[in-house]
Scaffold this motif. Structure first.
Motif, PDB file in Angstrom:
ATOM      1  N   LEU A 336     100.382  38.507  64.761  1.00  0.00           N
ATOM      2  CA  LEU A 336     101.257  38.726  64.196  1.00  0.00           C
ATOM      3  C   LEU A 336     101.971  37.105  63.869  1.00  0.00           C
ATOM      4  O   LEU A 336     101.984  36.528  64.657  1.00  0.00           O
ATOM      5  CB  LEU A 336     102.465  39.221  65.322  1.00  0.00           C
ATOM      6  N   PRO A 337     102.562  36.968  62.536  1.00  0.00           N
ATOM      7  CA  PRO A 337     102.858  35.798  61.976  1.00  0.00           C
ATOM      8  C   PRO A 337     103.790  34.944  63.051  1.00  0.00           C
ATOM      9  O   PRO A 337     104.697  35.370  63.124  1.00  0.00           O
ATOM     10  CB  PRO A 337     103.424  36.076  60.646  1.00  0.00           C
ATOM     11  N   LEU A 338     103.450  33.729  63.410  1.00  0.00           N
ATOM     12  CA  LEU A 338     104.257  32.849  64.062  1.00  0.00           C
ATOM     13  C   LEU A 338     104.689  33.447  65.618  1.00  0.00           C
ATOM     14  O   LEU A 338     105.283  32.806  66.279  1.00  0.00           O
ATOM     15  CB  LEU A 338     105.511  32.514  63.297  1.00  0.00           C
ATOM     16  N   VAL A 339     104.049  34.494  65.924  1.00  0.00           N
ATOM     17  CA  VAL A 339     104.573  35.068  67.191  1.00  0.00           C
ATOM     18  C   VAL A 339     103.470  35.100  68.119  1.00  0.00           C
ATOM     19  O   VAL A 339     103.392  34.850  69.233  1.00  0.00           O
ATOM     20  CB  VAL A 339     105.263  36.376  66.982  1.00  0.00           C
ATOM     21  N   SER A 340     102.347  35.638  67.475  1.00  0.00           N
ATOM     22  CA  SER A 340     101.048  35.754  68.537  1.00  0.00           C
ATOM     23  C   SER A 340     100.535  34.317  68.934  1.00  0.00           C
ATOM     24  O   SER A 340     100.850  33.239  68.080  1.00  0.00           O
ATOM     25  CB  SER A 340      99.696  36.340  67.683  1.00  0.00           C
ATOM     26  N   TYR A 341      99.707  34.354  70.105  1.00  0.00           N
ATOM     27  CA  TYR A 341      99.313  33.101  70.452  1.00  0.00           C
ATOM     28  C   TYR A 341      98.124  32.581  69.723  1.00  0.00           C
ATOM     29  O   TYR A 341      97.262  33.649  69.571  1.00  0.00           O
ATOM     30  CB  TYR A 341      98.961  33.160  72.211  1.00  0.00           C
ATOM     31  N   GLY A 342      97.987  31.573  69.205  1.00  0.00           N
ATOM     32  CA  GLY A 342      96.905  30.952  68.323  1.00  0.00           C
ATOM     33  C   GLY A 342      97.032  29.913  67.526  1.00  0.00           C
ATOM     34  O   GLY A 342      98.229  29.746  66.770  1.00  0.00           O
ATOM     35  N   GLY A 343      96.411  28.843  67.861  1.00  0.00           N
ATOM     36  CA  GLY A 343      96.724  27.399  67.153  1.00  0.00           C
ATOM     37  C   GLY A 343      96.313  27.469  65.776  1.00  0.00           C
ATOM     38  O   GLY A 343      96.986  27.188  64.974  1.00  0.00           O
ATOM     39  N   THR A 344      95.079  27.775  65.377  1.00  0.00           N
ATOM     40  CA  THR A 344      94.574  27.691  63.891  1.00  0.00           C
ATOM     41  C   THR A 344      95.422  28.795  63.019  1.00  0.00           C
ATOM     42  O   THR A 344      95.859  28.044  61.801  1.00  0.00           O
ATOM     43  CB  THR A 344      93.081  28.171  63.959  1.00  0.00           C
TER      44      THR A 344
END
Length: 364
Positions: A336-344
Motif C-alpha cells: 500500500l503506497p506510503l503506508v506499508s512497511y518497506g524501504g525500497t
C-alpha cells in the motif's frame, strides 16, 4: 541576524516542494505510523526503520524536486541499463525467499531491483519518445514495447507477477499518454483476452491457485484462501467506526498474515473502520488529482509523459492493494503506497513524487 538566516534556509528547503502534495503526504504518513505501530505489535524497531527510510525518501524527493526535468531525463538510459543488469544479477545470484528470487544481497543491505524498474522503465520510455518527438513513426511504438517487455519478462521469471504487472503498466501508461491509437489499445486488449488460455498454461501453480482462490476462497480456507478470508473478516469487523486504535482482534491475535506489508490495509480497516477508509481514499485521490493538475501544466512532452505515468501508477498501486486485501483482485504482493512497511518501495515512490514536483516547478 539569525532570523533572516533561518528564513533564507527555510526558503531554500521549502522552495522546490509542492505545498499541497506535502500536506497530503504528511497526513498519509501520520496514518501510516499509527497503523504500523499497531500492526507490528507496538514494535519501535519497525517504527524507527520506517522513520529512517521516510527521511531518506524526503531527501531523495527534495533532491529530485530541485533538479530540472531535462536533467533528470538524462539519467534515464543509464538507470534503465543498471536496472536490467541488476535484474540479470538477481537471476544468477539472487536471494531466494519463500520460493521467489527477487533480492540482491549487497553486504550491508538487501535490495529489490524490480522496485528500481518501477521508475526507470517509464523514464526510459518517456526519454525515448522525447528524443523522437518530431519524427514519431509506428515502429517507435514497437521499440517502446520492447523496452517494456524486457524488464517485465525478467521480473516475471523471479517469479513476481504483481510487480511485473505494475512495471509494464507504468510503461503502457507512457504509451497511452504518448498518443497510442485507441484502435491499437483495443486490439491489444482483444489479443490479450484471446491469449488467456496460453497465459493460464504458462502461469506457475501458485499463481493459478491465487486466481481460483479469488473466485472461491472457501475452497481452501486454511491454505490458499486463508489470506483473503482473514483480511475480509478484519475489514468487515471494523464496521463504520472501527474497533479503535490498537484494539484490532484479528490483528493482535495473529490472524492477518503479512500485516505490516501487503495486508496492512486490513489492519487499518479493522481499527479505523469505514470512516478511516474514506479518509485514506480521499487523501490518495487528492494526491492523484494534484499530480494530474501538474501533468496538465507540463511544458514538455517528457514532463507530460512522466507526470501522467507517475500519477496513474500511484493510483494503480493503491487500487491493486486495496482490491487484493478486499478480495476483489488476486493476491499479487503489492504494498500500500506510503503506508506499508518497506524501504525500497518508499524510496522509489518518493523519488517519483520528487520528479513530479520537478515537473511542476518548471512552469513556475
Amino acid at each position: 541576524m539569525q532570523t533572516p538566516l533561518l528564513k533564507r534556509l527555510w526558503q531554500f528547503v521549502r522552495e522546490p516542494l509542492d505545498g499541497w502534495l506535502m500536506l497530503f503526504l504528511g497526513l498519509v504518513f501520520v496514518l501510516s505510523m499509527l497503523v504500523l505501530y499497531s500492526a507490528s505489535n507496538q514494535s519501535f524497531d519497525k517504527i524507527d526503520n520506517k522513520l529512517v527510510y521516510t527521511v531518506l525518501g524526503l531527501v531523495v524527493m527534495w533532491g529530485a524536486a530541485r533538479m530540472r526535468p531535462q536533467s533528470i531525463m538524462n539519467f534515464a538510459p543509464p538507470l534503465y541499463a543498471l536496472g536490467v543488469l541488476l535484474l540479470l544479477a538477481v537471476h544468477f545470484k539472487g536471494v531466494t525467499v519463500n520460493g521467489s528470487t527477487r533480492w540482491l544481497e549487497l553486504g550491508i543491505t538487501r535490495i529489490q531491483p524490480s522496485e528500481i524498474m518501477k521508475i526507470a522503465l517509464p523514464m526510459m520510455v518517456a526519454w525515448f519518445f522525447q528524443r523522437f518527438e518530431l519524427s514519431l513513426r509506428w515502429w517507435h511504438y514497437l521499440v517502446a514495447m520492447a523496452l517494456i517487455v524486457i524488464p517485465g519478462g525478467l521480473v516475471l521469471k523471479q517469479p513476481d507477477l504483481g510487480t511485473a504487472t505494475l512495471i509494464m503498466a507504468a510503461g503502457f501508461f507512457v504509451l497511452y499518454f504518448a498518443g497510442l491509437s485507441w484502435k491499437v489499445l483495443i486490439g491489444g486488449a482483444v489479443a490479450f483476452a484471446a491469449s488467456l488460455p496460453v497465459v493460464w498454461n504458462l502461469m506457475h501453480d501458485y499463481q493459478r491457485k491465487r486466481v481460483l482462490t479469488l473466485i472461491d476462497p472457501m475452497e481452501d480456507p486454511l491454505g490458499a484462501g486463508y489470506h483473503i478470508i482473514q483480511s475480509m473478516i478484519a475489514i468487515g469487523s471494523g464496521g463504520p467506526f472501527g474497533k479503535g486504535w490498537l484494539n484490532g482482534t484479528q490483528t493482535h491475535l495473529d490472524y492477518i498474515p503479512e500485516r505490516t506489508t501487503d495486508f496492512i490495509f486490513a489492519v487499518y480497516s479493522e481499527e479505523f473502520g469505514l470512516i478511516g477508509n474514506v479518509i485514506l481514499v480521499v487523501l490518495y485521490l487528492l494526491i492523484v488529482s494534484r499530480g494530474l493538475m501538474i501533468t496538465a501544466r507540463a511544458q514538455t512532452l517528457y514532463g507530460r509523459l512522466m507526470g501522467g505515468t507517475i500519477t496513474m501508477s500511484f493510483f494503480v498501486y493503491a487500487f491493486v492493494n486495496m482490491g487484493m486485501v478486499a478480495g476483489i483482485l488476486p493476491v499479487v504482493g503489492v504494498p500500500l503506497p506510503l503506508v506499508s512497511y518497506g524501504g525500497t518501495a518508499t524510496l522509489t515512490l518518493m523519488l517519483g513524487l520528487g520528479m513530479l514536483m520537478s515537473i511542476g516547478n518548471t512552469r513556475r
